[in-house]
Design a protein around this motif. Sequence first.
Motif, short mmCIF file in Angstrom:
data_model
loop_
_atom_site.label_atom_id
_atom_site.label_comp_id
_atom_site.label_asym_id
_atom_site.label_seq_id
_atom_site.Cartn_x
_atom_site.Cartn_y
_atom_site.Cartn_z
N ALA A 294 37.14 94.85 13.03
CA ALA A 294 36.66 93.48 12.84
C ALA A 294 36.75 92.67 14.13
N ALA A 295 37.87 92.85 14.86
CA ALA A 295 38.02 92.14 16.13
C ALA A 295 36.97 92.59 17.13
N LEU A 296 36.73 93.94 17.17
CA LEU A 296 35.72 94.46 18.09
C LEU A 296 34.33 93.94 17.73
N SER A 297 34.01 93.90 16.42
CA SER A 297 32.72 93.38 15.98
C SER A 297 32.57 91.90 16.31
N GLY A 298 33.67 91.12 16.13
CA GLY A 298 33.61 89.69 16.47
C GLY A 298 33.40 89.47 17.95
N ALA A 299 34.07 90.28 18.78
CA ALA A 299 33.90 90.15 20.23
C ALA A 299 32.48 90.48 20.65
N THR A 300 31.90 91.54 20.01
CA THR A 300 30.51 91.91 20.33
C THR A 300 29.56 90.80 19.94
N THR A 301 29.80 90.19 18.77
CA THR A 301 28.94 89.10 18.31
C THR A 301 29.03 87.91 19.25
N ARG A 302 30.29 87.63 19.71
CA ARG A 302 30.46 86.50 20.62
C ARG A 302 29.77 86.74 21.95
N ARG A 303 29.81 88.01 22.41
CA ARG A 303 29.12 88.31 23.66
C ARG A 303 27.61 88.23 23.50
N ARG A 304 27.11 88.66 22.32
CA ARG A 304 25.68 88.66 22.08
C ARG A 304 25.15 87.24 21.91
N LYS A 305 25.91 86.37 21.28
CA LYS A 305 25.46 85.01 21.01
C LYS A 305 25.27 84.21 22.28
N PRO A 306 26.23 84.22 23.24
CA PRO A 306 25.97 83.50 24.49
C PRO A 306 24.76 84.03 25.24
N PHE A 307 24.52 85.35 25.18
CA PHE A 307 23.35 85.90 25.85
C PHE A 307 22.07 85.35 25.25
N ARG A 308 22.00 85.32 23.91
CA ARG A 308 20.81 84.78 23.25
C ARG A 308 20.66 83.29 23.56
N THR A 309 21.79 82.58 23.59
CA THR A 309 21.72 81.15 23.89
C THR A 309 21.21 80.91 25.31
N ARG A 310 21.71 81.69 26.26
CA ARG A 310 21.24 81.54 27.65
C ARG A 310 19.77 81.90 27.78
N ALA A 311 19.36 82.97 27.10
CA ALA A 311 17.95 83.37 27.16
C ALA A 311 17.04 82.29 26.59
N TYR A 312 17.48 81.68 25.49
CA TYR A 312 16.68 80.61 24.88
C TYR A 312 16.59 79.40 25.81
N LYS A 313 17.70 79.06 26.46
CA LYS A 313 17.69 77.92 27.37
C LYS A 313 16.78 78.18 28.56
N VAL A 314 16.83 79.41 29.08
CA VAL A 314 15.96 79.74 30.20
C VAL A 314 14.49 79.68 29.79
N PHE A 315 14.19 80.24 28.62
CA PHE A 315 12.81 80.20 28.13
C PHE A 315 12.34 78.78 27.91
N ARG A 316 13.19 77.94 27.36
CA ARG A 316 12.81 76.55 27.12
C ARG A 316 12.58 75.80 28.43
N ALA A 317 13.44 76.06 29.42
CA ALA A 317 13.27 75.40 30.71
C ALA A 317 11.98 75.83 31.40
#
Length: 298
Positions: free
Chosen positions: A16-39
């Motif tokens: 569960a901890a490993l899955s949560g860490a993976t999700t946390r790593r994936r979420k910032p990547f998606r957020t950064r990609a969305y911000k770059v695309f929007r800009a």
Amino acid sequence: MSLAEPRLIRAGSDRAALSGATTRRRKPFRTRAYKVFRAVALIVVVAAFIAPLVWMFLASLKTNVDIYDASKTLVFSPTTANYETVLGRNNYLSFVFNSFWVAFASTVLSLIIGIPAAYSMSRFAMRRSALVVLMARIIPGVSLLVPWYYVFSNLSMVGGYSVLILSHMFVALPLIVYILMSYYDSMPLELEEAARVDGLTHIGAFLKVTLPLSVGGIATASILAFIFSWNNFMFALVLSGADTKTLPVAIFNFVAYASIDWGGLMAASVVVTIPIMVIALFTQKYIVSGLTAGATKG
């Protein structure tokens, strides 16, 4: 509890901890990609709108030879001769006055007629009248130019301010009614009912309660109507005279049969564009709030 159970619990918690860490790593990547695309999308859209205006302004400071020279797109010797031609020799200040007067008069008259008309159609469910207003918004103005010219020429009105004001009201009035109808539809009836309980009539409740609350919608409708009248070319080209030419028609004078004075044309275009850009800049909050009022109120 057996010895295997704690091991299973620890293994489950580790997964569960490993899955949560993976999700946390994936979420910032998606957020950064969305911000770059929007800009990037925002930059592309803004550049697409600003680039023609920048080119127009730069061309207004060039000679016709420099405008045709691709090597002098950004690096050139600026000149104010085009603005001197526009503002001095061609008497453009009178054209500015003509445009302002026609736009102001047509907007004010349309507001005087359109505000009570929109209120009546909204409060008394006059759907057929609203349909007529919608049809007037749909009908292209060019289809009416020939009948208008025939009628107004027989009345000896062609070439005067009155014919320009009336022709611009044909588009400004339905626009004002259409915007204010949705605005009044979104306003609660309880406010007017409370005012009538206090002794006011329908007209009194409208003047003292509803009208002050609809200032945002009125500002939106009047600004859009003024901008339309200021930019209108077709009606003024056919119905105006030598002394009542508006700015869009005066710009057309720089287009000749054999050549085009691009420098003077761009300078005149800047003169036409700057007042509207200033108005839109200082009144954008009223335009946005008025256009979205029907979707956010009620």
